[in-house]
Design a protein around this motif. Structure first.
Motif, short mmCIF file in Angstrom:
data_model
loop_
_atom_site.label_atom_id
_atom_site.label_comp_id
_atom_site.label_asym_id
_atom_site.label_seq_id
_atom_site.Cartn_x
_atom_site.Cartn_y
_atom_site.Cartn_z
N PRO A 151 33.25 -16.75 56.69
CA PRO A 151 33.25 -16.16 58.03
C PRO A 151 32.22 -15.04 58.22
O PRO A 151 31.61 -14.95 59.28
CB PRO A 151 34.68 -15.63 58.19
CG PRO A 151 35.50 -16.54 57.34
CD PRO A 151 34.62 -16.86 56.14
N ARG A 152 32.00 -14.23 57.22
CA ARG A 152 31.03 -13.12 57.36
C ARG A 152 29.60 -13.62 57.55
O ARG A 152 28.75 -12.91 58.05
CB ARG A 152 31.12 -12.19 56.16
CG ARG A 152 30.60 -12.81 54.88
CD ARG A 152 30.67 -11.86 53.70
NE ARG A 152 30.28 -12.53 52.50
CZ ARG A 152 31.08 -13.26 51.73
NH1 ARG A 152 32.36 -13.39 52.06
NH2 ARG A 152 30.63 -13.85 50.65
N ASP A 153 29.34 -14.87 57.13
CA ASP A 153 28.00 -15.45 57.25
C ASP A 153 27.90 -16.49 58.37
O ASP A 153 26.86 -17.13 58.50
CB ASP A 153 27.59 -16.10 55.92
CG ASP A 153 27.33 -15.09 54.83
OD1 ASP A 153 26.78 -14.01 55.15
OD2 ASP A 153 27.67 -15.36 53.67
N GLY A 154 28.94 -16.66 59.14
CA GLY A 154 28.89 -17.60 60.26
C GLY A 154 29.97 -18.65 60.25
O GLY A 154 30.09 -19.43 61.20
N GLY A 155 30.74 -18.74 59.18
CA GLY A 155 31.86 -19.67 59.11
C GLY A 155 31.46 -21.11 59.41
O GLY A 155 30.50 -21.63 58.86
N GLU A 156 32.19 -21.73 60.29
CA GLU A 156 31.96 -23.14 60.64
C GLU A 156 30.64 -23.35 61.37
O GLU A 156 30.19 -24.48 61.50
CB GLU A 156 33.11 -23.66 61.51
CG GLU A 156 34.45 -23.67 60.81
CD GLU A 156 34.54 -24.71 59.72
OE1 GLU A 156 34.07 -25.85 59.93
OE2 GLU A 156 35.08 -24.39 58.65
N GLY A 157 30.00 -22.28 61.82
CA GLY A 157 28.74 -22.39 62.52
C GLY A 157 27.53 -22.18 61.62
O GLY A 157 26.41 -21.98 62.10
N ALA A 158 27.75 -22.24 60.31
CA ALA A 158 26.65 -22.05 59.36
C ALA A 158 26.96 -22.80 58.06
O ALA A 158 28.12 -23.07 57.76
CB ALA A 158 26.44 -20.57 59.07
N LEU A 159 25.91 -23.12 57.34
CA LEU A 159 26.06 -23.82 56.06
C LEU A 159 25.29 -23.09 54.97
O LEU A 159 24.19 -22.59 55.20
CB LEU A 159 25.48 -25.24 56.16
CG LEU A 159 26.18 -26.21 57.08
CD1 LEU A 159 25.31 -27.45 57.27
CD2 LEU A 159 27.52 -26.61 56.51
N TYR A 160 25.90 -23.04 53.78
CA TYR A 160 25.17 -22.63 52.59
C TYR A 160 24.55 -23.91 52.02
O TYR A 160 25.21 -24.94 51.95
CB TYR A 160 26.10 -22.05 51.53
CG TYR A 160 26.83 -20.80 51.90
CD1 TYR A 160 26.15 -19.68 52.38
CD2 TYR A 160 28.20 -20.70 51.72
CE1 TYR A 160 26.84 -18.52 52.69
CE2 TYR A 160 28.89 -19.54 52.03
CZ TYR A 160 28.20 -18.45 52.52
OH TYR A 160 28.89 -17.30 52.82
N VAL A 161 23.31 -23.82 51.61
CA VAL A 161 22.63 -24.95 50.98
C VAL A 161 22.11 -24.47 49.63
O VAL A 161 21.41 -23.45 49.56
CB VAL A 161 21.45 -25.47 51.85
CG1 VAL A 161 20.75 -26.63 51.17
CG2 VAL A 161 21.95 -25.86 53.24
N LEU A 162 22.48 -25.19 48.58
CA LEU A 162 22.02 -24.86 47.23
C LEU A 162 21.02 -25.92 46.80
O LEU A 162 21.34 -27.12 46.78
CB LEU A 162 23.20 -24.82 46.25
CG LEU A 162 22.86 -24.43 44.81
CD1 LEU A 162 22.29 -23.01 44.75
CD2 LEU A 162 24.11 -24.54 43.94
N LEU A 163 19.81 -25.48 46.50
CA LEU A 163 18.74 -26.40 46.11
C LEU A 163 18.76 -26.61 44.59
O LEU A 163 19.17 -25.74 43.83
CB LEU A 163 17.39 -25.85 46.52
CG LEU A 163 17.19 -25.60 48.01
CD1 LEU A 163 15.77 -25.09 48.27
CD2 LEU A 163 17.46 -26.85 48.82
#
Length: 107
Positions: free
Chosen positions: A90-102
């Motif tokens: 939630p602090r980074d945008g919750g459902e409106g954002a994704l973490y992507v690990l390369l």
């Protein structure tokens, strides 16, 4: 991916190397920006991206980019660079954002 890395990734405790905000972009422009950001980050040896899609319409509909970005990340041209992705905390945008690990770059 080992369990410790997976846990840190899902909890959002890994440092974010690249932030990409797709708010207000057309689908075509957002897709191009996403592909360019992933390629640039992978080439530069960066591992984690925060991709902000927004949550979509506030009247109950879901956002076009919110639905499209996971599909784009699974496209053949990007999938080889991506180890994992997950919804942000939630602090980074919750459902409106994704973490992507390369994936690590192997020369």
């Amino acid at each position: 991916m080992d369990r410790r890395t997976a846990d840190r990734f899902r909890r959002g405790t890994m440092g974010i190397d690249v932030r990409l905000d797709l708010h207000g972009m057309s689908q075509e422009r957002a897709h191009q920006a996403l592909r360019a950001a992933v390629e640039r980050a992978w080439t530069n040896g960066q591992r984690t991206l925060l991709v902000i899609t927004g949550k979509g319409m506030k009247t109950g509909g879901s956002g076009i980019l919110r639905n499209a970005v996971p599909r784009w990340l699974n496209d053949a041209d990007l999938r080889g660079r991506i180890l994992s992705f997950a919804h942000a905390q939630p602090r980074d945008g919750g459902e409106g954002a994704l973490y992507v690990l390369l994936r690590r770059r192997r020369d």
